[in-house]
Design a protein around this motif. Structure first.
Motif, PDB file in Angstrom:
ATOM      1  N   ASP A 212      52.556  37.358  42.174  1.00  0.00           N
ATOM      2  CA  ASP A 212      52.029  37.330  43.533  1.00  0.00           C
ATOM      3  C   ASP A 212      50.526  37.047  43.539  1.00  0.00           C
ATOM      4  O   ASP A 212      49.775  37.592  42.726  1.00  0.00           O
ATOM      5  N   ILE A 213      50.115  36.183  44.458  1.00  0.00           N
ATOM      6  CA  ILE A 213      48.693  35.883  44.635  1.00  0.00           C
ATOM      7  C   ILE A 213      48.146  36.880  45.646  1.00  0.00           C
ATOM      8  O   ILE A 213      48.373  36.752  46.853  1.00  0.00           O
ATOM      9  N   ILE A 214      47.452  37.866  45.168  1.00  0.00           N
ATOM     10  CA  ILE A 214      46.919  38.923  46.030  1.00  0.00           C
ATOM     11  C   ILE A 214      45.424  39.057  45.803  1.00  0.00           C
ATOM     12  O   ILE A 214      44.852  38.396  44.929  1.00  0.00           O
ATOM     13  N   LYS A 215      44.799  39.907  46.580  1.00  0.00           N
ATOM     14  CA  LYS A 215      43.340  40.073  46.497  1.00  0.00           C
ATOM     15  C   LYS A 215      42.894  40.461  45.097  1.00  0.00           C
ATOM     16  O   LYS A 215      41.969  39.881  44.540  1.00  0.00           O
ATOM     17  N   LYS A 216      43.553  41.454  44.504  1.00  0.00           N
ATOM     18  CA  LYS A 216      43.184  41.907  43.167  1.00  0.00           C
ATOM     19  C   LYS A 216      43.473  40.799  42.158  1.00  0.00           C
ATOM     20  O   LYS A 216      44.564  40.257  42.098  1.00  0.00           O
ATOM     21  N   GLY A 217      42.474  40.465  41.390  1.00  0.00           N
ATOM     22  CA  GLY A 217      42.620  39.418  40.387  1.00  0.00           C
ATOM     23  C   GLY A 217      42.168  38.054  40.864  1.00  0.00           C
ATOM     24  O   GLY A 217      41.875  37.176  40.048  1.00  0.00           O
ATOM     25  N   PHE A 218      42.109  37.852  42.182  1.00  0.00           N
ATOM     26  CA  PHE A 218      41.721  36.541  42.708  1.00  0.00           C
ATOM     27  C   PHE A 218      40.450  36.604  43.556  1.00  0.00           C
ATOM     28  O   PHE A 218      39.715  35.622  43.631  1.00  0.00           O
ATOM     29  N   LEU A 219      40.203  37.728  44.208  1.00  0.00           N
ATOM     30  CA  LEU A 219      38.994  37.866  45.019  1.00  0.00           C
ATOM     31  C   LEU A 219      38.027  38.909  44.455  1.00  0.00           C
ATOM     32  O   LEU A 219      37.042  39.248  45.105  1.00  0.00           O
ATOM     33  N   ASP A 220      38.310  39.408  43.254  1.00  0.00           N
ATOM     34  CA  ASP A 220      37.488  40.482  42.677  1.00  0.00           C
ATOM     35  C   ASP A 220      36.012  40.119  42.561  1.00  0.00           C
ATOM     36  O   ASP A 220      35.135  40.968  42.727  1.00  0.00           O
TER      37      ASP A 220
ATOM     38  N   ALA B 192      37.258  17.594  43.852  1.00  0.00           N
ATOM     39  CA  ALA B 192      38.260  18.326  44.634  1.00  0.00           C
ATOM     40  C   ALA B 192      37.590  18.917  45.865  1.00  0.00           C
ATOM     41  O   ALA B 192      36.363  19.098  45.903  1.00  0.00           O
ATOM     42  N   ASP B 193      38.376  19.233  46.866  1.00  0.00           N
ATOM     43  CA  ASP B 193      37.801  19.827  48.073  1.00  0.00           C
ATOM     44  C   ASP B 193      37.207  21.198  47.770  1.00  0.00           C
ATOM     45  O   ASP B 193      36.161  21.566  48.306  1.00  0.00           O
ATOM     46  N   ILE B 194      37.878  21.952  46.912  1.00  0.00           N
ATOM     47  CA  ILE B 194      37.372  23.240  46.435  1.00  0.00           C
ATOM     48  C   ILE B 194      37.320  23.154  44.915  1.00  0.00           C
ATOM     49  O   ILE B 194      38.353  22.963  44.265  1.00  0.00           O
ATOM     50  N   TRP B 195      36.129  23.285  44.355  1.00  0.00           N
ATOM     51  CA  TRP B 195      35.972  23.183  42.896  1.00  0.00           C
ATOM     52  C   TRP B 195      36.380  24.497  42.245  1.00  0.00           C
ATOM     53  O   TRP B 195      35.844  25.556  42.555  1.00  0.00           O
ATOM     54  N   TYR B 196      37.350  24.410  41.340  1.00  0.00           N
ATOM     55  CA  TYR B 196      37.853  25.594  40.658  1.00  0.00           C
ATOM     56  C   TYR B 196      37.885  25.306  39.154  1.00  0.00           C
ATOM     57  O   TYR B 196      38.945  25.047  38.574  1.00  0.00           O
ATOM     58  N   PRO B 197      36.724  25.350  38.484  1.00  0.00           N
ATOM     59  CA  PRO B 197      36.677  25.060  37.052  1.00  0.00           C
ATOM     60  C   PRO B 197      37.063  26.272  36.213  1.00  0.00           C
ATOM     61  O   PRO B 197      37.089  27.403  36.699  1.00  0.00           O
ATOM     62  N   TYR B 198      37.330  26.029  34.941  1.00  0.00           N
ATOM     63  CA  TYR B 198      37.575  27.117  33.990  1.00  0.00           C
ATOM     64  C   TYR B 198      36.273  27.823  33.609  1.00  0.00           C
ATOM     65  O   TYR B 198      36.289  28.861  32.962  1.00  0.00           O
ATOM     66  N   GLY B 199      35.172  27.255  34.014  1.00  0.00           N
ATOM     67  CA  GLY B 199      33.841  27.778  33.734  1.00  0.00           C
ATOM     68  C   GLY B 199      32.851  26.650  33.955  1.00  0.00           C
ATOM     69  O   GLY B 199      33.241  25.504  34.206  1.00  0.00           O
ATOM     70  N   HIS B 200      31.567  26.943  33.899  1.00  0.00           N
ATOM     71  CA  HIS B 200      30.553  25.898  33.940  1.00  0.00           C
ATOM     72  C   HIS B 200      29.234  26.479  33.460  1.00  0.00           C
ATOM     73  O   HIS B 200      29.107  27.685  33.273  1.00  0.00           O
ATOM     74  N   LEU B 201      28.264  25.600  33.218  1.00  0.00           N
ATOM     75  CA  LEU B 201      26.945  26.037  32.786  1.00  0.00           C
ATOM     76  C   LEU B 201      25.952  25.872  33.918  1.00  0.00           C
ATOM     77  O   LEU B 201      26.006  24.888  34.660  1.00  0.00           O
TER      78      LEU B 201
ATOM     79  N   VAL C  26      26.254  30.598  30.763  1.00  0.00           N
ATOM     80  CA  VAL C  26      27.646  30.244  31.016  1.00  0.00           C
ATOM     81  C   VAL C  26      28.164  31.044  32.202  1.00  0.00           C
ATOM     82  O   VAL C  26      28.025  32.266  32.250  1.00  0.00           O
ATOM     83  N   ILE C  27      28.751  30.345  33.168  1.00  0.00           N
ATOM     84  CA  ILE C  27      29.384  30.980  34.328  1.00  0.00           C
ATOM     85  C   ILE C  27      30.888  30.982  34.078  1.00  0.00           C
ATOM     86  O   ILE C  27      31.483  29.921  33.861  1.00  0.00           O
ATOM     87  N   PRO C  28      31.538  32.136  34.103  1.00  0.00           N
ATOM     88  CA  PRO C  28      32.977  32.189  33.802  1.00  0.00           C
ATOM     89  C   PRO C  28      33.831  31.613  34.922  1.00  0.00           C
ATOM     90  O   PRO C  28      33.341  31.287  36.012  1.00  0.00           O
ATOM     91  N   GLU C  29      35.118  31.517  34.653  1.00  0.00           N
ATOM     92  CA  GLU C  29      36.070  30.944  35.620  1.00  0.00           C
ATOM     93  C   GLU C  29      36.064  31.697  36.945  1.00  0.00           C
ATOM     94  O   GLU C  29      35.957  31.095  38.012  1.00  0.00           O
ATOM     95  N   HIS C  30      36.203  33.012  36.902  1.00  0.00           N
ATOM     96  CA  HIS C  30      36.217  33.809  38.128  1.00  0.00           C
ATOM     97  C   HIS C  30      34.786  34.180  38.483  1.00  0.00           C
ATOM     98  O   HIS C  30      34.181  35.043  37.853  1.00  0.00           O
ATOM     99  N   HIS C  31      34.245  33.483  39.482  1.00  0.00           N
ATOM    100  CA  HIS C  31      32.841  33.668  39.837  1.00  0.00           C
ATOM    101  C   HIS C  31      32.654  33.407  41.321  1.00  0.00           C
ATOM    102  O   HIS C  31      33.413  32.648  41.946  1.00  0.00           O
ATOM    103  N   ASP C  32      31.627  34.021  41.882  1.00  0.00           N
ATOM    104  CA  ASP C  32      31.384  33.939  43.319  1.00  0.00           C
ATOM    105  C   ASP C  32      31.058  32.526  43.806  1.00  0.00           C
ATOM    106  O   ASP C  32      31.159  32.245  45.001  1.00  0.00           O
ATOM    107  N   SER C  33      30.691  31.642  42.899  1.00  0.00           N
ATOM    108  CA  SER C  33      30.246  30.321  43.337  1.00  0.00           C
ATOM    109  C   SER C  33      31.356  29.283  43.402  1.00  0.00           C
ATOM    110  O   SER C  33      31.145  28.179  43.909  1.00  0.00           O
ATOM    111  N   THR C  34      32.554  29.600  42.874  1.00  0.00           N
ATOM    112  CA  THR C  34      33.621  28.599  42.796  1.00  0.00           C
ATOM    113  C   THR C  34      34.970  29.202  43.180  1.00  0.00           C
ATOM    114  O   THR C  34      35.081  30.371  43.526  1.00  0.00           O
ATOM    115  N   GLY C  35      36.013  28.384  43.089  1.00  0.00           N
ATOM    116  CA  GLY C  35      37.385  28.857  43.232  1.00  0.00           C
ATOM    117  C   GLY C  35      37.674  29.547  44.552  1.00  0.00           C
ATOM    118  O   GLY C  35      37.297  29.080  45.633  1.00  0.00           O
TER     119      GLY C  35
END
Length: 382
Positions: free
Chosen positions: A71-79, A155-164, A333-342
């Motif tokens: 399930d796509i829920i808040k925990k794990g995706f919006l943390d 992409a309309d929403i950039w969701y990388p695995y990470g970035h610098l 290094v900015i990780p995959e789950h970050h406030d700036s993307t996804g």
């Protein structure tokens, strides 16, 4: 001392004191003005920031699919979404579909059966995928999808695995600590992989590289089983970090060669493993703004003998090796789950007026056409 001389001396002292006081006052006034301007600028920025967020509407994302059965829920995706806390929610309840601000589909779990019977023109349909275009096609038909959310920069929403990200100040780097964590008895490089039959022939390339003189410890399904780090092919496991850290280099060849498809194996190598990635082709990393001196690219070399010799040379020279860590002074290094993307960026975008007139007539074509080149390794494997 004669009276006239005494008077002259007093006047001179007073004049000197006044001059010094004026200079000090001028310096103090100069920095006071700078301080006040800086304080005002910061206050203004904070005020603008507060104004920017104060009257934000609450948004709701309806997840019409699961994420590989989860399930796509808040925990794990919006943390990590600090900027949208209290404003953005995800629901998997069908009763929320009509009132949601957007409908989200994970491509691998997509089917036509999950489409709402009646489409609300104010709800953008968003297709999310982190998979390589060479490994998975996009399933929705014509003009179903309004927005894409993928590692592609366009992409309309950039969701990388990470970035610098470039730092605005110089960072302190403990080079001795980096060097001291590297083993002098292990091979220079290691590789963890579970897909041993990748389309870009990376397994053949690694074996050929070993034959040209570069010693590599291989783990996972494409190598040997580690005695304590089970499931070693899982790149995010803490034991993988501890396993890789003593090695100077990590073979970070993706399972396909596609534009913007750079996964966590590369970013984790830089971030938590403190090693130098060896990648297949430089262009994919340059396009993402990754510093050239943070990795070694195989396609910079005419043949694998030269590559193996260069890696061995760098591994045995402290100064040469540490040059590949200099980027740490000016980037982070900015990780995959970050406030700036996804998901965080998706939440912010849904705060703005929604434009749903745009849709993808051929979303699979957008995903795949001209995106991949699986023949890069061929020149080394003839």
């Amino acid at each position: 001392m004669r009276p006239p001389q005494r008077v002259a001396l007093v006047i001179g002292v007073i004049a000197s004191s006044y001059l010094i006081f004026s200079i000090l006052f001028s310096i103090d006034e100069h920095y006071r003005v700078i301080y006040e301007k800086d304080t005002l600028a910061k206050a203004t920025t904070k005020k603008q920031s507060a104004t920017k967020w104060v009257n934000r509407k609450k948004v709701l994302i309806f997840a019409a699919t699961t994420f590989f059965g989860m399930d796509i829920i808040k925990k794990g995706f919006l943390d990590e979404c600090n900027s949208t806390k209290g404003f953005c929610e995800i629901s998997t309840s069908r009763s929320d579909a009509d009132r949601a601000d957007a409908i989200l589909f994970h491509n691998a779990d997509y089917s036509q059966m999950q489409l709402p019977k009646k489409r609300n023109p104010k709800q953008p349909y968003i297709l999310w995928s982190l998979e390589s275009p060479a490994n998975d096609h996009f399933r929705p038909g014509k003009n179903v999808i309004n927005w894409t959310m993928t590692p592609r920069r366009d992409a309309d929403i950039w969701y990388p695995y990470g970035h610098l990200e470039k730092l605005d100040h110089k960072n302190e780097v403990d080079y001795e600590e980096i060097w001291n964590m590297k083993s002098s008895t292990l091979p220079p490089a290691t590789w963890l992989a579970s897909n041993c039959f990748a389309k870009n022939r990376r397994t053949e390339l690694v074996k050929e590289l070993e034959g040209k003189g570069l010693k590599i410890d291989r783990w996972g399904r494409c190598g040997k089983t580690h005695p304590t780090c089970f499931g070693v092919e899982k790149q995010g496991y803490p034991c993988v970090q501890e396993l890789v850290r003593p090695y100077k280099f990590y073979i970070s060849i993706e399972n396909t060669n596609c534009i913007d498809y750079v996964t966590e194996k590369f970013y984790e190598t830089l971030y938590s493993r403190m090693a130098v990635p060896i990648v297949l082709a430089r262009e994919y990393y340059q396009k993402l703004g990754i510093p050239d001196d943070s990795y070694i690219a195989i396609d910079d070399f005419e043949n694998l003998e030269d590559l193996a010799a260069e890696v061995n040379k760098i591994a045995n020279d402290k100064q040469l090796y540490l040059k590949y860590h200099k980027w740490r002074e000016t980037y982070r290094v900015i990780p995959e789950h970050h406030d700036s993307t996804g998901f965080c960026e998706l939440c912010r975008r849904l705060q703005l007026p929604i434009e749903t007139s745009k849709s993808y007539e051929d979303v699979n074509g957008w995903h795949t056409n001209g995106m991949c080149n699986q023949s890069i390794a061929d020149k080394y494997l003839r």
